[in-house]
Enzyme design. Structure first.
Site, short mmCIF file in Angstrom:
data_model
loop_
_atom_site.label_atom_id
_atom_site.label_comp_id
_atom_site.label_asym_id
_atom_site.label_seq_id
_atom_site.Cartn_x
_atom_site.Cartn_y
_atom_site.Cartn_z
N LYS A 195 1.01 -1.08 -0.01
CA LYS A 195 0.05 -0.13 -0.06
C LYS A 195 0.88 1.25 0.05
CE LYS A 195 -3.55 2.28 2.77
NZ LYS A 195 -4.59 2.38 3.47
N LYS A 248 -2.02 -1.42 -3.85
CA LYS A 248 -2.91 0.04 -3.68
C LYS A 248 -2.39 0.97 -3.64
CE LYS A 248 -5.92 1.89 -0.51
NZ LYS A 248 -6.37 2.26 0.86
C1 PBG Z 1 -7.39 3.30 5.72
C2 PBG Z 1 -7.60 3.08 4.27
C3 PBG Z 1 -7.49 4.13 3.19
C4 PBG Z 1 -7.91 3.60 1.89
C5 PBG Z 1 -8.54 2.37 2.32
N1 PBG Z 1 -8.19 1.99 3.38
C6 PBG Z 1 -7.06 5.40 3.23
C7 PBG Z 1 -5.84 5.81 3.74
O1 PBG Z 1 -4.69 4.90 3.83
O2 PBG Z 1 -5.44 7.04 3.97
C8 PBG Z 1 -8.06 4.28 0.80
C9 PBG Z 1 -9.27 3.86 -0.14
C10 PBG Z 1 -9.42 4.81 -1.21
O3 PBG Z 1 -8.83 6.01 -1.66
O4 PBG Z 1 -10.50 4.38 -2.17
N2 PBG Z 1 -6.19 3.20 5.92
#
Ligand code: PBG
Length: 327
Positions: A195, A248
Site C-alpha cells: 500500500k 493499492k
Molecule cells: C485506511 C484506508 C484508506 C483507503 C483504504 N483504507 C485510506 C488511507 O490509507 O488513507 C483508501 C481507499 C481509497 O482511496 O479508495 N487506511
C-alpha cells in the site's frame, strides 16, 4: 514472415473475431464493492468528491447489499465512520460499532454475499493516523494489539474476510494469532500488503473522515518510487499468513501487480482507489470519454496486469454490463 503476409489487423476485423482472441476477461466474479457505513437510520449521504458514492447507515447498507447480491457481485468491503473518535480508536473494536452492526445485519439479510471488513484505526482515531501516536510517531508494536482486537471483533460479528490496511509491520501475524486463539482459524486475511503513500486517497479521506490531523502517512505507507520493496512487503505478509495480498492504488501500480503475481503466484487483489474513481468520473461528467468504455478499460487493464479481483467503486455500475456481455 512479416508484412505484407502478416497483417495484425485481420483478427481485429469483427467483434466476433476479437472475442475469440481476447486474452483477458472481466467478470462479475472479479468485483468487490466498497461501502462506507455511518451511524444513524435512513442515512444516505452523498460523498461530494465521489459522485455516485454515498455514506450509508446500516439499514441503507443492507438494502444496497441486497441490490449488490442481486447483481451477482460476490463481495463488499466495509469501512466504518464511528460516532466517537479518540486517541486509540476504541470504537474500532466495539461490539456495537458501525462495522460490526453492519456486518451482522448484512450477513443475516444476504448471507451469500461475502463481507470483507477493512481493519484500520485511521477512521476511529481523533488524530486520523492508522495507529497509536506516541510523540509525533505512530508506534508500531503498540498498534498491533489494537488491530488484532478490531479484527477479532469483526470476525465475531460474522466477517468472511478481514483486511488490514494500516501498514504496520507484523500486523498479519498478530491478527492471525488473535483470530486463531478465538476460534476464527477459518477467517482469511486479505492484506493490503503493498500500500503506497498515495495522493489518490484524497476523496476517500473525505468520505471516511480520516485525514491525518498532523503529518502524513509516509512513515508507514510505501514510497511510490519503490518496486522491489513491494515484493519484500508481500513476501513477509505471505510468510506471516496472509491468504490474499493487495496492491493499492491499482492503475499507477500495474507493474507492481504484475511483479507480485509473477513472483508469488498467489491470490492478488488490486484496489482502484477513490482518486482513480474520481478521475475517471470527472472525465465522464465532462463528456470527455465514453462512460462504459473508460470504466471497462480501466478494470480490464488491472486484470491484465495479474489481479484476480478488483476493489472498485464502479462495481455496481459495471455489473449489469457484464451480465449482458453480448450487448
Ligand atoms: C485506511 C484506508 C484508506 C483507503 C483504504 N483504507 C485510506 C488511507 O490509507 O488513507 C483508501 C481507499 C481509497 O482511496 O479508495 N487506511
Amino acid at each position: 514472415m512479416a508484412f505484407p503476409e502478416v497483417r495484425m489487423r485481420r483478427l481485429r476485423k469483427t467483434e466476433a473475431l476479437r472475442r475469440l482472441v481476447r486474452e483477458t476477461t472481466l467478470t462479475i466474479d472479479d468485483l468487490v464493492m466498497p461501502l462506507f457505513i455511518v451511524p444513524g437510520h435512513g442515512v444516505v449521504n452523498p460523498v461530494k468528491r465521489m459522485p455516485g458514492v454515498s455514506q450509508l447507515s446500516v439499514d441503507q447498507a443492507v438494502e444496497e447489499c441486497r441490490r449488490i447480491a442481486d447483481l451477482g457481485i460476490p463481495a463488499v468491503i466495509l469501512f466504518g465512520i464511528p460516532q466517537y473518535k479518540d486517541a486509540t480508536g476504541s470504537s474500532a473494536w466495539r461490539e456495537d460499532g458501525v462495522v460490526q452492526e453492519a456486518t451482522r445485519a448484512i450477513k443475516s439479510a444476504v448471507p451469500a454475499l461475502a463481507v470483507i471488513t477493512d481493519v484500520c484505526l485511521c477512521e476511529y482515531t481523533n488524530h486520523g493516523h492508522c495507529g497509536v501516536v506516541v510523540g509525533d510517531d505512530v508506534d508500531n508494536d503498540a498498534t498491533l494489539e489494537l488491530l488484532a482486537k478490531e479484527a477479532v471483533s469483526h470476525a465475531r460479528a460474522g466477517a468472511d474476510v478481514v483486511a488490514p490496511s494500516d501498514m504496520m509491520d507484523g500486523r498479519v501475524v498478530a491478527i492471525r494469532e488473535a483470530l486463531d486463539a478465538e476460534g476464527f482459524e477459518h477467517v482469511p486475511i486479505l492484506s493490503y500488503a503493498a500500500k503506497f503513500a498515495s495522493a489518490f486517497y484524497g476523496p476517500f479521506r473525505e468520505a471516511a473522515q480520516s485525514t491525518p490531523s498532523f503529518g502524513d502517512r509516509r512513515t508507514y505507507q510505501m514510497d511510490p518510487a519503490n518496486g522491489n520493496e513491494a515484493l519484500r512487503e508481500v513476501e513477509l505478509d505471505l510468510e506471516e499468513g496472509a491468504d490474499i495480498v493487495m496492491v493499492k492504488p491499482a492503475s499507477f501500480y500495474l507493474d507492481i501487480v504484475w511483479r507480485v503475481k509473477e513472483t508469488f503466484a498467489c491470490p492478488v487483489a488490486a484496489y482502484q482507489v477513490s482518486g482513480e474513481y474520481a478521475m475517471i468520473q470527472s472525465l465522464i461528467q465532462a463528456g470527455a470519454v465514453d462512460e462504459k468504455r473508460a470504466i471497462m478499460e480501466s478494470l480490464v487493464a488491472i486484470r491484465r496486469a495479474g489481479a484476480d479481483f478488483v476493489l472498485t467503486y464502479f462495481a455496481t455500475r459495471v455489473a449489469p454490463w457484464l451480465r449482458d456481455v453480448a450487448s
